[in-house]
Scaffold this motif. Structure first.
Motif, mmCIF file in Angstrom:
data_model
loop_
_atom_site.group_PDB
_atom_site.id
_atom_site.type_symbol
_atom_site.label_atom_id
_atom_site.label_comp_id
_atom_site.label_asym_id
_atom_site.label_seq_id
_atom_site.Cartn_x
_atom_site.Cartn_y
_atom_site.Cartn_z
ATOM 1 N N THR A 19 1.339 10.637 -1.624
ATOM 2 C CA THR A 19 0.637 11.520 -0.683
ATOM 3 C C THR A 19 1.299 12.892 -0.613
ATOM 4 O O THR A 19 0.628 13.914 -0.548
ATOM 5 N N SER A 55 -3.303 6.121 -6.923
ATOM 6 C CA SER A 55 -3.245 7.282 -6.042
ATOM 7 C C SER A 55 -3.206 6.896 -4.577
ATOM 8 O O SER A 55 -4.005 6.111 -4.085
ATOM 9 N N SER A 56 -2.266 7.484 -3.877
ATOM 10 C CA SER A 56 -2.234 7.397 -2.419
ATOM 11 C C SER A 56 -3.144 8.495 -1.884
ATOM 12 O O SER A 56 -3.886 9.098 -2.639
ATOM 13 N N GLY A 57 -3.049 8.763 -0.619
ATOM 14 C CA GLY A 57 -3.780 9.897 -0.062
ATOM 15 C C GLY A 57 -5.028 9.537 0.709
ATOM 16 O O GLY A 57 -5.694 10.423 1.237
ATOM 17 N N ALA A 58 -5.351 8.227 0.801
ATOM 18 C CA ALA A 58 -6.572 7.851 1.518
ATOM 19 C C ALA A 58 -6.449 8.219 3.003
ATOM 20 O O ALA A 58 -7.377 8.791 3.588
ATOM 21 N N ILE A 59 -5.315 7.914 3.559
ATOM 22 C CA ILE A 59 -5.142 8.181 4.992
ATOM 23 C C ILE A 59 -5.104 9.690 5.235
ATOM 24 O O ILE A 59 -5.758 10.207 6.149
ATOM 25 N N GLU A 141 -4.199 0.654 -2.716
ATOM 26 C CA GLU A 141 -4.200 -0.595 -1.966
ATOM 27 C C GLU A 141 -5.482 -0.624 -1.136
ATOM 28 O O GLU A 141 -5.970 0.420 -0.695
#
Ligand code: GLU
Length: 375
Positions: A19, A55-59, A141
């Motif tokens: 993120t 990739s993270s970053g959803a939140i 995730e």
């Protein structure tokens, strides 16, 4: 040929981006960086390499959509924000990847997908099918449903799980730090970046766990845990600075950037890699120095004579960790005895077992075929 040079031949690559690399802060995606990352990945794909993006970053993206800059406090709120943001994140990826002519496929995983053997195989097959179609899998995730025991919790571990699932040649963790330092660089001006870490020793774990690390969600310790899993599964891992232009190409050209964690020489067989990562760990078996030596150098099984103690509430058939005298994790494997029985026979010779315990007698506490070395 050095390990760095061998990265030139890496064909299947998992890239994990955190993120902190993708967003300026909650709610504000760094579109320029996302664009550069995607362009680099497509260029690698055009060279004929298979790339999977974790990739993270959803939140972070979700917060932007609902106009908030505060991280959600409760778990259901986090799940909701992730559900909103994941779609947005995919929308941005889909848009940029398609500008460069690439199709993406979203895959959302939980721990269950690695722990349960059937799901493990299905997840693997789905990812391999996507690669076979020339698609870039974009993985995260499944934050909207993954809570408690099915949650992996951080994308460093998730990316090691993915790299293991698909038998990747390399795992690249892009972060807001350029590698593992000898000490916390913010507190120690003389801290130096480590070029290569060939073994995860307790010392390395101590350095990584040091306070004040400025890393995002996972921090350095989750990266070291990921390295353990990747290395023993035959995947070379690199931690590098995500903000550097052309970083993936530099790493894959063998340039000395970031910190390299070379794969262990023997590539684990599929079932074994699942054993190392996917299985839930139910206890610890402590062994003596002689046993550690035999495991490392002779590929031996674990016999009761070399076992000093055991902890945890495990049954026969469960997966346990094998720890050496200094508590370093040496191996993981399927144990043939439950805890109570093992306590009775530890330190003893096999011929004594029939006087000490009832039921089935196994010569080995853990058979070498059911064990994965972690060092
Ligand atoms: N899955 C989380 C997200 O996309 C990130 C987890 C992590 O950063 O390790 O927001």
């Amino acid at each position: 040929m050095g390990v760095r040079d061998r990265l030139k031949d890496a064909n299947r690559i998992v890239v994990k981006v955190g993120t902190s690399t993708l967003a300026y802060g909650p709610g504000r995606l760094n579109l320029l960086r996302m664009e550069r990352l995607v362009r680099e990945i497509v260029d690698l794909a055009n060279q004929g390499k298979e790339v999977l993006l974790v990739s993270s970053g959803a939140i972070a993206a979700g917060l932007g959509r609902i106009g908030s800059r505060e991280k959600p406090a409760s778990i259901p709120q986090k799940q909701a924000v992730a559900a909103i943001g994941q779609g947005m994140l995919m929308h941005v990826y889909e848009k940029i990847f398609s500008e460069y002519g690439k199709v993406t496929g979203q895959v959302l995983l939980t721990k269950e997908n690695a722990v349960r053997y059937h799901q493990y195989i299905h997840s693997r097959n789905a990812l391999l099918a996507l690669l076979g179609m020339g698609v870039i899998p974009v993985i995260n995730e499944n934050d909207a449903v993954a809570v408690d025991e099915i949650r992996i919790g951080d994308n460093d571990s998730l990316s090691a799980m993915v790299a293991t699932l698909v038998d990747a040649d390399a795992l690249i963790l892009l972060s807001d730090i350029d590698g593992l330092y000898t000490a916390n660089p913010q507190q120690h001006a003389d801290a130096k970046i480590m070029d290569e870490v060939a073994e995860i020793t307790p010392d390395i774990e101590r350095i990584a766990g040091g306070s004040g690390s400025r890393m995002g969600t996972g921090g350095m310790i989750t990266k070291i845990d990921a390295a353990k899993v990747a290395m023993s599964a035959g995947v070379t891992m690199v931690i590098a600075q995500g903000s550097q232009e052309g970083i993936l190409h530099r790493i894959l050209s063998g340039d000395p950037v970031g910190t390299l964690f070379p794969a262990k020489p023997s590539h684990l067989k599929l079932r074994k890699s699942w054993l190392a990562f996917g299985k839930q760990l139910d206890g610890d078996i402590l062994v003596d120095e002689g046993c550690v030596h035999a495991l490392k150098n002779q590929g031996s099984s674990i016999l009761a004579a070399g076992v000093v103690d055991c902890e945890g509430d495990f049954a026969a058939g469960n997966t346990v960790r094998v720890l050496g005298p200094n508590k370093q994790e040496i191996a993981r494997g399927i144990v043939n005895y439950n805890k109570v029985t093992l306590k009775r026979i530890l330190g003893r010779q096999t011929k004594e077992f029939s006087d000490l315990i009832q039921g089935e007698i196994h010569e080995e506490v853990i058979h070498r075929d059911n064990m994965v070395l972690m060092v």
